[in-house]
Design an enzyme around this catalytic site. Structure first.
Site, PDB file in Angstrom:
ATOM      1  N   LYS A 110       0.861  -1.192   0.000  1.00  0.00           N
ATOM      2  CA  LYS A 110       0.000   0.000   0.000  1.00  0.00           C
ATOM      3  C   LYS A 110       0.889   1.231   0.000  1.00  0.00           C
ATOM      4  O   LYS A 110       2.006   1.180   0.503  1.00  0.00           O
ATOM      5  CB  LYS A 110      -0.879   0.021   1.261  1.00  0.00           C
ATOM      6  CG  LYS A 110      -2.080   0.935   1.162  1.00  0.00           C
ATOM      7  CD  LYS A 110      -3.219   0.249   0.448  1.00  0.00           C
ATOM      8  CE  LYS A 110      -4.450   1.100   0.367  1.00  0.00           C
ATOM      9  NZ  LYS A 110      -5.573   0.320  -0.190  1.00  0.00           N
TER      10      LYS A 110
HETATM   11  P1  NAD Z   1     -12.695   7.709  -3.595  1.00  0.00           P
HETATM   12  O1  NAD Z   1     -11.642   8.705  -3.353  1.00  0.00           O
HETATM   13  O2  NAD Z   1     -13.145   7.469  -4.995  1.00  0.00           O
HETATM   14  O3  NAD Z   1     -13.986   8.052  -2.714  1.00  0.00           O
HETATM   15  C1  NAD Z   1     -13.890   8.302  -1.341  1.00  0.00           C
HETATM   16  C2  NAD Z   1     -15.249   8.765  -0.855  1.00  0.00           C
HETATM   17  O4  NAD Z   1     -15.175   8.912   0.571  1.00  0.00           O
HETATM   18  C3  NAD Z   1     -15.693  10.108  -1.429  1.00  0.00           C
HETATM   19  O5  NAD Z   1     -17.067  10.066  -1.759  1.00  0.00           O
HETATM   20  C4  NAD Z   1     -15.475  11.061  -0.259  1.00  0.00           C
HETATM   21  O6  NAD Z   1     -16.389  12.150  -0.288  1.00  0.00           O
HETATM   22  C5  NAD Z   1     -15.794  10.151   0.913  1.00  0.00           C
HETATM   23  N1  NAD Z   1     -15.243  10.677   2.162  1.00  0.00           N
HETATM   24  C6  NAD Z   1     -13.997  11.121   2.408  1.00  0.00           C
HETATM   25  N2  NAD Z   1     -13.908  11.584   3.662  1.00  0.00           N
HETATM   26  C7  NAD Z   1     -15.120  11.422   4.210  1.00  0.00           C
HETATM   27  C8  NAD Z   1     -15.668  11.720   5.470  1.00  0.00           C
HETATM   28  N3  NAD Z   1     -14.933  12.264   6.436  1.00  0.00           N
HETATM   29  N4  NAD Z   1     -16.983  11.428   5.695  1.00  0.00           N
HETATM   30  C9  NAD Z   1     -17.750  10.871   4.736  1.00  0.00           C
HETATM   31  N5  NAD Z   1     -17.273  10.559   3.514  1.00  0.00           N
HETATM   32  C10 NAD Z   1     -15.977  10.842   3.253  1.00  0.00           C
HETATM   33  O7  NAD Z   1     -12.167   6.327  -2.932  1.00  0.00           O
HETATM   34  P2  NAD Z   1     -12.588   4.837  -3.286  1.00  0.00           P
HETATM   35  O8  NAD Z   1     -11.617   4.317  -4.276  1.00  0.00           O
HETATM   36  O9  NAD Z   1     -14.046   4.779  -3.557  1.00  0.00           O
HETATM   37  O10 NAD Z   1     -12.260   4.083  -1.910  1.00  0.00           O
HETATM   38  C11 NAD Z   1     -13.190   4.032  -0.825  1.00  0.00           C
HETATM   39  C12 NAD Z   1     -12.766   2.930   0.140  1.00  0.00           C
HETATM   40  O11 NAD Z   1     -12.733   1.675  -0.553  1.00  0.00           O
HETATM   41  C13 NAD Z   1     -11.365   3.081   0.744  1.00  0.00           C
HETATM   42  O12 NAD Z   1     -11.365   2.554   2.046  1.00  0.00           O
HETATM   43  C14 NAD Z   1     -10.506   2.209  -0.139  1.00  0.00           C
HETATM   44  O13 NAD Z   1      -9.329   1.767   0.507  1.00  0.00           O
HETATM   45  C15 NAD Z   1     -11.463   1.064  -0.387  1.00  0.00           C
HETATM   46  N6  NAD Z   1     -11.156   0.272  -1.577  1.00  0.00           N
HETATM   47  C16 NAD Z   1     -11.077   0.856  -2.799  1.00  0.00           C
HETATM   48  C17 NAD Z   1     -10.835   0.052  -3.910  1.00  0.00           C
HETATM   49  C18 NAD Z   1     -10.826   0.609  -5.310  1.00  0.00           C
HETATM   50  O14 NAD Z   1     -10.777  -0.195  -6.249  1.00  0.00           O
HETATM   51  N7  NAD Z   1     -10.889   1.912  -5.511  1.00  0.00           N
HETATM   52  C19 NAD Z   1     -10.628  -1.327  -3.755  1.00  0.00           C
HETATM   53  C20 NAD Z   1     -10.719  -1.875  -2.480  1.00  0.00           C
HETATM   54  C21 NAD Z   1     -10.989  -1.063  -1.402  1.00  0.00           C
END
Ligand code: NAD
Length: 432
Positions: free
Chosen positions: A119
């Site tokens: 990571k």
């Molecule tokens: P992203 O940046 O596309 O979206 C993040 C979202 O979280 C946004 O809508 C943002 O507004 C919201 N957010 C941020 N701070 C916040 C707060 N304080 N309160 C409420 N909402 C808040 O990120 P993503 O890629 O969708 O990832 C989201 C989660 O999924 C993370 O934990 C990431 O590690 C996990 N994840 C992502 C992937 C992937 O393929 N992108 C894969 C596995 C796990």
């Protein structure tokens, strides 16, 4: 004294019970103890193999220079090259990234992918930078990582604050630094745009995987995916795709929250319309087809599924006490603080753990890496069929382990992953 405490003390490493990295290792080593796995495995998994910290200057649009701090943590690669997201967020710090890298080791092993756990991230708010500044940060970070990443070494992917465009800049920078790898260098990162080596289905993969897991797991609780109500925190890549795919299955999105606030609509929010609004305005704020609600009102909504899809550790005990859901579906990694999780399990709330629910992302990343290396392009049907097979097999592995060990699904997932990692260490031995 827990296994993790004993090992940290033996290594003379300081730890705090409320530290996210210590807690993550504690839960991994607890699962190892449950299976009576050898001490050498616990020692190895207790610390990442490599922790890289880089500082690099970037010219900003106004002519000033800003110094950035970036991290790449490589937790374990006994199963294959390190794999894991790159995050751009103000909250990025070393222990955070170490915990997430360890989770990736468990996730890849649970899915039986030939990949290890890594990571990385850079500590800044990407929303505060122009697109040109974002590109310069990405290129400088990639060059600072140098040969610590590579198609056979460690392959980053998108995570919070990064996307396909950021991956394209990373791949382009890597290819320009290592000119011998003009073609094969492409697989240094996954989650790239389709026109530049990306895979069909990668953008929606995490949400798609989560839907497959729900189809397999919900009938165990007498529930059907076709008639669930749900609330979701986070409407970025994972949150928006999860919402759209669940909506298509017949579920109703009652409430949604992001970094700007929360919204509610009794008859259901159309996630496609909300997605268009977010693409245009950058957040859910101001969406006209739902009513703004407070944070407490958001958490108190009575729904079947509550889906955290934003950042880690967002749900503390107070918020857990507000929740009125049957199942927590972890789309984000580590969304529950320890006390919140104990409270919810005690109350009988089901928790579907992230290492199972959000593994669709890394699984299709693996497919993308495989396609790049073989100069192939798979169609969406092939990607989805393979993704479904991997996730359903993993979900069944978890259910079997939960029955065998009489434990919750998080412990069962970790046990099922560690069993595999241990088997490989047994075969490979410890070098030299
Ligand atoms: P992203 O940046 O596309 O979206 C993040 C979202 O979280 C946004 O809508 C943002 O507004 C919201 N957010 C941020 N701070 C916040 C707060 N304080 N309160 C409420 N909402 C808040 O990120 P993503 O890629 O969708 O990832 C989201 C989660 O999924 C993370 O934990 C990431 O590690 C996990 N994840 C992502 C992937 C992937 O393929 N992108 C894969 C596995 C796990």
């Amino acid at each position: 004294m827990s296994s993790a405490q004993a090992i940290f003390e033996e290594l003379d490493f300081t730890y705090a019970q409320d530290n996210i990295y210590f807690q993550t290792i504690d839960s991994i080593l607890d699962a190892a103890d449950r299976l009576a796995l050898p001490k050498r495995l616990k020692l190895i998994l207790s610390q990442p193999k490599n922790e890289l910290i880089v500082h690099f200057p970037v010219s900003m649009d106004d002519g000033s220079v800003r110094l950035f701090k970036g991290y790449r943590v490589q937790h374990n690669n006994v199963l294959g090259p390190y794999k894991g997201g790159i995050r751009y967020d103000n909250s990025v710090h070393l222990d955070h990234i170490k915990a997430l890298a360890a989770i990736m080791t468990v996730k890849c092993a649970l899915m039986r992918l030939p990949l290890g756990g890594g990571k990385g991230g850079v500590q800044f708010d990407p929303r505060s930078l122009s697109s040109d500044e974002l590109m310069r940060v990405t290129r400088r970070f990639t060059s600072a990582l140098g040969t610590n990443i590579g198609p056979d070494v460690d392959m980053p992917a998108p995570d919070v604050g990064t996307n396909a465009q950021v991956m394209a800049w990373m791949a382009d920078t890597y290819i320009n630094l290592d000119t011998k790898r003009k073609v094969s260098g492409l697989s240094v990162v996954t989650g790239k745009p389709l026109s530049f080596g990306g895979s069909m289905g990668r953008e929606k993969a995490t949400g798609q995987g989560l839907v497959y897991v729900l189809e397999e797991m919900l009938p165990e609780y007498g529930m059907s995916i076709h008639e669930c109500t749900f609330a979701i925190i986070g409407f970025g890549n994972v949150g928006s795709w999860t919402s759209k795919l669940l909506h298509e299955r017949g579920c109703t999105l009652k409430a949604v929250a992001d970094h700007t606030g929360a919204l509610y609509e009794e008859k259901g929010i159309d996630p496609f319309a909300l997605d268009r609004h977010v693409q245009e305005h950058g957040s859910i704020s101001g969406f006209p087809l739902a009513d703004p609600i407070s944070e407490e009102e958001f958490y108190c909504q009575r729904v079947d599924l509550f889906i955290p899809a934003a950042l880690e550790q967002m749900i503390d005990l107070e918020k857990a006490e507000w929740l009125r859901c049957k199942v927590i579906v972890e789309a984000a990694n580590l969304p529950l603080q320890q006390e919140a999780e104990s409270y919810l399990l005690g109350k009988g709330t089901k928790i579907l753990p992230a290492v199972l629910c959000n593994a669709g992302g890394v699984t299709v990343s693996y497919f993308e890496w495989k396609q790049n290396r073989q100069s192939e392009t798979w169609d969406l049907d092939r990607v989805d069929r393979r993704l479904k097979r991997v996730l359903i097999q993993a979900a069944r592995r978890v259910k079997d382990m939960a029955k065998q060990q009489q434990c919750d699904l998080r412990v069962a997932s970790t046990c099922a992953a560690l069993e595999h990692i241990n088997e490989v260490y047994e075969m490979r031995g410890i070098f030299p």
